[in-house]
Motif scaffolding. Structure first.
Motif: not given
Length: 189
Positions: A1-27
């Protein structure tokens, strides 16, 4: 879940599940990966990489630091040249050059998910900054009361109620116009 003012990139592929938290907060709450072999679940931040070890955790970026609070399981933090594991019930504030030992987690770290702000001796200035993230009005506080320690639970979706609670419990004056000004009950802003 993303909080206010949050930016995340999602990069799921065959080798990894990756989130890039640019700014903000997430659960983050991880689940078993249905793919075999299972892919690691990682969160990258400007201050290092987190690897979930079957877990639920919050991560927040602020200023030049990041805060990790682990509710379940464990999370491994890696920064250049250092690595540390943080277990359930612990939190860790770190940056690119400092990776201290975890400390007991403060209560209510994930209360924002339920629409609440939990403060435990938090300075009034910080409480107002947190409440201000969830609405569009400017909040100002008189420097004479900015450091006043505040404890309690405040609804994030009802600013008027939160301000009324603060005013009643800390003898504060709330003036509203183009902005909201908070001062001691006997002072005018």
């Amino acid at each position: 879940q993303l909080d206010t003012g949050t930016a995340v990139d999602v990069a799921f592929d065959t080798h990894a599940r990756l989130l890039r938290l640019r700014h903000g907060q997430m659960l983050v709450e991880t689940a078993a990966d249905p793919q075999r072999p299972a892919r690691p679940f990682r969160v990258t931040t400007p201050y290092g990489t987190l690897q979930a070890l079957g877990t639920r955790f919050c991560v927040r970026l602020f200023g030049d630091d990041a805060l990790l609070v682990v509710q379940h399981g464990a999370v491994r933090i890696s920064i250049p040249g250092q690595q540390r594991e943080v277990d359930a019930g612990q939190q860790l504030c770190w940056n690119l050059t400092r990776l201290p030992l975890p400390v007991p987690a403060l209560p209510g770290a994930d209360a924002w998910v339920r629409g609440m702000l939990v403060a435990d001796a938090m300075p009034l200035q910080q409480v107002l900054q947190e409440l201000g993230r969830y609405q569009h009005r400017w909040l100002r506080v008189d420097p004479r009361v900015a450091g006043l320690p505040v404890s309690g639970a405040f609804p994030l979706d009802d600013l008027q109620r939160s301000l009324s609670m603060l005013a009643a419990t800390h003898e504060l004056r709330i003036e509203q116009g183009l902005w909201i000004h908070v001062s001691a009950a006997g002072h005018r802003g």
